[in-house]
Write a protein that holds these residues in place. Structure first.
Motif, PDB file in Angstrom:
ATOM      1  N   LEU A 101       0.890  -0.884   0.262  1.00  0.00           N
ATOM      2  CA  LEU A 101      -0.022  -0.191  -0.434  1.00  0.00           C
ATOM      3  C   LEU A 101       0.960   1.614   0.094  1.00  0.00           C
ATOM      4  N   VAL A 102       0.631   2.250  -1.040  1.00  0.00           N
ATOM      5  CA  VAL A 102       1.715   3.158  -1.038  1.00  0.00           C
ATOM      6  C   VAL A 102       0.703   4.814  -1.084  1.00  0.00           C
ATOM      7  N   LEU A 103       1.623   5.628  -0.269  1.00  0.00           N
ATOM      8  CA  LEU A 103       1.061   6.417   0.075  1.00  0.00           C
ATOM      9  C   LEU A 103       1.869   7.581  -0.160  1.00  0.00           C
ATOM     10  N   ASP A 104       0.739   8.712  -0.546  1.00  0.00           N
ATOM     11  CA  ASP A 104       1.238   9.766  -1.616  1.00  0.00           C
ATOM     12  C   ASP A 104       0.662  11.136  -1.571  1.00  0.00           C
ATOM     13  N   GLU A 105       1.231  11.795  -2.399  1.00  0.00           N
ATOM     14  CA  GLU A 105      -0.492  13.095  -2.174  1.00  0.00           C
ATOM     15  C   GLU A 105       0.545  13.429  -3.581  1.00  0.00           C
ATOM     16  N   THR A 106      -0.512  14.435  -3.994  1.00  0.00           N
ATOM     17  CA  THR A 106      -0.499  15.531  -6.012  1.00  0.00           C
ATOM     18  C   THR A 106      -1.403  16.104  -5.206  1.00  0.00           C
ATOM     19  N   GLY A 107      -0.705  17.571  -5.677  1.00  0.00           N
ATOM     20  CA  GLY A 107      -1.012  19.145  -5.747  1.00  0.00           C
ATOM     21  C   GLY A 107      -1.556  19.471  -7.409  1.00  0.00           C
ATOM     22  N   PHE A 108      -2.634  19.692  -7.257  1.00  0.00           N
ATOM     23  CA  PHE A 108      -4.020  20.601  -8.569  1.00  0.00           C
ATOM     24  C   PHE A 108      -3.414  21.852  -8.050  1.00  0.00           C
ATOM     25  N   LEU A 109      -3.088  21.905  -9.287  1.00  0.00           N
ATOM     26  CA  LEU A 109      -3.142  24.277  -9.628  1.00  0.00           C
ATOM     27  C   LEU A 109      -4.284  24.438  -9.592  1.00  0.00           C
TER      28      LEU A 109
END
Length: 400
Positions: A101-109
């Protein structure tokens, strides 16, 4: 996709799309809303570069984007129920006991200040502080493929401390400030509560210390979690006396301690780095109030870039005797979520959400997750090697 013929792959595509639409049909009380949701999904999977409301409406044959926008806004349906559908659907194809299970974040400009959760904050998507939303995601990664199974919109304190602003974006009344690690922990707990099969969690240094570690220890889940260079480590009960920050420990190691290993295949071949693994302490499950037997090891995994010597550090937790190769492979699974973000944004419009509300973000993202999971399932089934020919099938094909 080489396992199936073109005809069989097209049939798989059609049947898969019909299947996922059927699965989400119970979410909608009216048939016309369900049809619009299906057309929304069609638009995400279409050839249009921008997945805007107008583009999706044109593909659906509508005169304007209002029906498409209603799916995200005025319509009454539960995005969390769709999230659960996505998870169960993905696991039917991807489930494996050894999954990560991989956890990460990403941005939405974003422009302006109205979109829910927007603010000036750092995002790796842009590599800087900019005006954006931040979404935290959980990706299920196994030998069968990978897909998103959970998501959450991060709300900065500037939002949670402003009741009027929260109300304008229709944020649920019981929503309090939660850090990104807290959002990730909730995803881990949901996965465990719903019996998602996985053995490992991997994440970067944002999620590397604190409650996540303890929750995984008590659940008998291994982890490879990034930590900062100044994070302290200490060995006890081991022949090698190690104590100090991760950076100090790395700099004190002899050159022959490093091993060159691949963290998996990338677009340019094996992703090779130099690695060191130090097992620091063995603990019996009783030592951390766990309900399962066995000896587990706490350790430090260090990665060194071959080209420039740049170091990265990971706190590890694993059954005693786990090899460095296994830990390196687990850490290498983090590439999958980065690949997922890129593919979902470029091909499925993950960051093309035009709504400003809380439920609009979660609905849009959940629909993209469903489209992505469908593609992962198709890719897996299309790549499955056809059964070997038997004597009987060979004779039939030749007319003998």
């Amino acid at each position: 996709m080489t396992g199936l013929s073109i005809e069989a792959t097209l049939e798989l595509w059609v049947s898969s799309l019909r299947d996922v639409k059927t699965r989400m049909r119970p979410l909608f009380t009216q048939e016309r809303i369900a049809v619009s949701a299906g057309q929304f999904l069609d638009g995400l999977l279409g050839d249009e570069r921008r997945k805007t409301g107008w583009m999706r409406a044109e593909a659906a044959g509508d005169a304007g984007p209002w029906r498409q926008q209603a799916i995200l806004g005025r319509g009454q349906w539960d995005a969390d129920a769709l999230r659960d559908i996505v998870r169960d659907y993905a696991l039917e194809t991807l489930a494996d006991p050894g999954a990560v299970l991989v956890l990460d974040e990403t941005g939405f400009l974003k422009q302006g200040k109205a979109s829910c959760g927007v603010g000036r904050q750092y995002t790796g998507s842009a590599g800087k502080i900019t005006n954006c939303q931040i979404g935290v995601f959980a990706s299920y990664v196994s030998r069968h493929g990978h897909a998103f199974i959970d998501r959450a919109l991060y709300l900065p304190k500037a939002w949670t401390d402003d009741a009027a602003r929260m109300a304008r974006s229709h944020v649920p009344d019981n929503t309090d400030f939660a850090t990104k690690p807290a959002l990730a922990l909730a995803m881990i707990e949901r996965a465990i509560a719903t019996n998602v099969p996985f053995s490992w969690v991997a994440a970067d240094s944002v999620y590397g210390v604190g409650d996540i570690e303890m929750a995984l220890k008590r659940a008998a889940k291994g982890y490879v979690l990034g930590v900062n260079a100044n994070h302290p480590f200490r060995a006890w009960g081991k022949p090698l006396a190690v104590a100090g920050t991760a950076k100090d420990i790395a700099e004190s190691l002899p050159e022959d301690a490093w091993q060159r290993l691949s963290a998996g295949e990338g677009t340019k071949g094996a992703r090779l780095h130099d690695w060191v693994y130090l097992d620091l302490a063995d603990l019996d499950a009783d030592d951390f109030d766990a309900t399962f037997p066995g000896i587990w090891t706490r350790g430090l995994l260090i990665r060194r870039n071959i080209a420039d010597g740049d170091l990265a550090f990971f706190s590890t937790w694993c059954p005693a005797g786990t090899s460095i190769e296994t830990l390196v492979t687990v850490e290498g699974h983090r590439w999958a979520i980065e690949d997922s973000f890129e593919s979902a944004k470029n091909e499925l419009g993950l960051d093309h959400n035009e709504t400003r509300s809380w439920h609009g973000w979660h609905r849009h993202v959940s629909l993209v997750m469903l489209a992505f999971a469908m593609m992962a399932a198709i890719r897996h089934h299309a790549n499955v090697a056809p059964p070997p020919k038997t004597m009987w099938t060979s004779r039939r094909s030749t007319g003998n």
